[in-house]
Design a protein around this motif. Structure first.
Motif, PDB file in Angstrom:
ATOM      1  N   ASN A 194      40.835  49.060  34.411  1.00 56.54           N
ATOM      2  CA  ASN A 194      40.036  47.807  34.401  1.00 56.54           C
ATOM      3  C   ASN A 194      40.938  46.684  34.794  1.00 56.54           C
ATOM      4  O   ASN A 194      41.788  46.223  34.129  1.00 56.54           O
ATOM      5  CB  ASN A 194      39.261  47.490  33.249  1.00 56.54           C
ATOM      6  CG  ASN A 194      38.351  46.307  33.326  1.00 56.54           C
ATOM      7  OD1 ASN A 194      38.379  45.393  34.207  1.00 56.54           O
ATOM      8  ND2 ASN A 194      37.371  46.252  32.442  1.00 56.54           N
ATOM      9  N   PRO A 195      40.760  46.465  36.157  1.00 59.53           N
ATOM     10  CA  PRO A 195      41.651  45.135  36.663  1.00 59.53           C
ATOM     11  C   PRO A 195      41.512  43.995  35.887  1.00 59.53           C
ATOM     12  O   PRO A 195      42.564  42.914  35.957  1.00 59.53           O
ATOM     13  CB  PRO A 195      41.710  45.286  38.230  1.00 59.53           C
ATOM     14  CG  PRO A 195      40.314  45.883  38.150  1.00 59.53           C
ATOM     15  CD  PRO A 195      40.132  46.918  37.198  1.00 59.53           C
ATOM     16  N   ASP A 196      40.321  43.705  35.341  1.00 64.87           N
ATOM     17  CA  ASP A 196      40.153  42.382  34.690  1.00 64.87           C
ATOM     18  C   ASP A 196      40.700  42.128  33.458  1.00 64.87           C
ATOM     19  O   ASP A 196      41.208  41.366  32.835  1.00 64.87           O
ATOM     20  CB  ASP A 196      38.517  42.258  34.391  1.00 64.87           C
ATOM     21  CG  ASP A 196      37.657  42.112  35.862  1.00 64.87           C
ATOM     22  OD1 ASP A 196      38.243  41.755  36.856  1.00 64.87           O
ATOM     23  OD2 ASP A 196      36.680  42.573  35.803  1.00 64.87           O
ATOM     24  N   THR A 197      40.755  43.406  32.677  1.00 65.51           N
ATOM     25  CA  THR A 197      41.366  43.230  31.377  1.00 65.51           C
ATOM     26  C   THR A 197      42.905  43.923  31.335  1.00 65.51           C
ATOM     27  O   THR A 197      43.642  43.546  30.577  1.00 65.51           O
ATOM     28  CB  THR A 197      40.615  44.181  30.310  1.00 65.51           C
ATOM     29  OG1 THR A 197      40.658  45.664  30.775  1.00 65.51           O
ATOM     30  CG2 THR A 197      39.375  43.710  30.168  1.00 65.51           C
ATOM     31  N   GLY A 198      43.217  44.637  32.267  1.00 65.73           N
ATOM     32  CA  GLY A 198      44.670  45.183  32.287  1.00 65.73           C
ATOM     33  C   GLY A 198      44.501  46.260  31.574  1.00 65.73           C
ATOM     34  O   GLY A 198      46.050  46.684  31.363  1.00 65.73           O
TER      35      GLY A 198
END
Length: 148
Positions: free
Chosen positions: A37-41
């Motif tokens: 998830n790129p938003d949370t890393g």
């Protein structure tokens, strides 16, 4: 057995109005590999299928202070304990299968938010008996971030 049927019906109504006052969700465990998830890393597991969401209650066992531990085959002693909780759901709700994940998604009393953010795993399928007024399912609280 009209008298017994009326008594059981009254008990079902009372339990629904007075005990099954929170909203619970029962889901199958997530399957598959985690996805980035790129938003949370973070790598996150996909959500499992929702089997039920509706009235219910999660209760601690009266003997909650007891601790059950079992040695693991690879270790001298297991690092976690078994917690004793019970899920109560209406008889019309589906029977929660073993290993399903239970969460409380809304509480009736906003001053008591201790159930939110926790999850439990069904230790066995929901109990069944000849005379029932509520479905009871044994739970173990999750401590693993993957299960929440």
């Amino acid at each position: 057995m009209t008298g017994l049927d009326e008594l059981l019906s009254s008990a079902v109504q009372w339990i629904g109005s007075n005990l099954l006052v929170d909203t619970v969700r029962i889901t199958l465990p997530a399957t598959g590999d985690p996805v980035y998830n790129p938003d949370t890393g973070q790598n996150e597991y996909p959500p499992g299928d929702v089997l039920y969401e509706g009235p219910g209650a999660v209760l601690g066992d009266a003997g909650q202070s007891r601790i059950t531990v079992a040695p693991d085959a690879g270790q001298m002693w297991v690092g976690e304990t078994t917690s004793h909780y019970r899920l109560l759901t209406p008889l019309a709700a589906p029977i929660a299968p073993k290993d399903a994940i239970v969460t409380v998604v809304a509480v009736h009393n906003t001053a008591n938010l201790a159930l939110l953010g926790r999850s439990w795993t069904c230790q066995d399928p929901g109990h069944a008996s000849t005379v029932e007024v509520v479905r009871t399912t044994p739970l173990d609280q999750n401590r693993d971030a993957r299960s929440t």
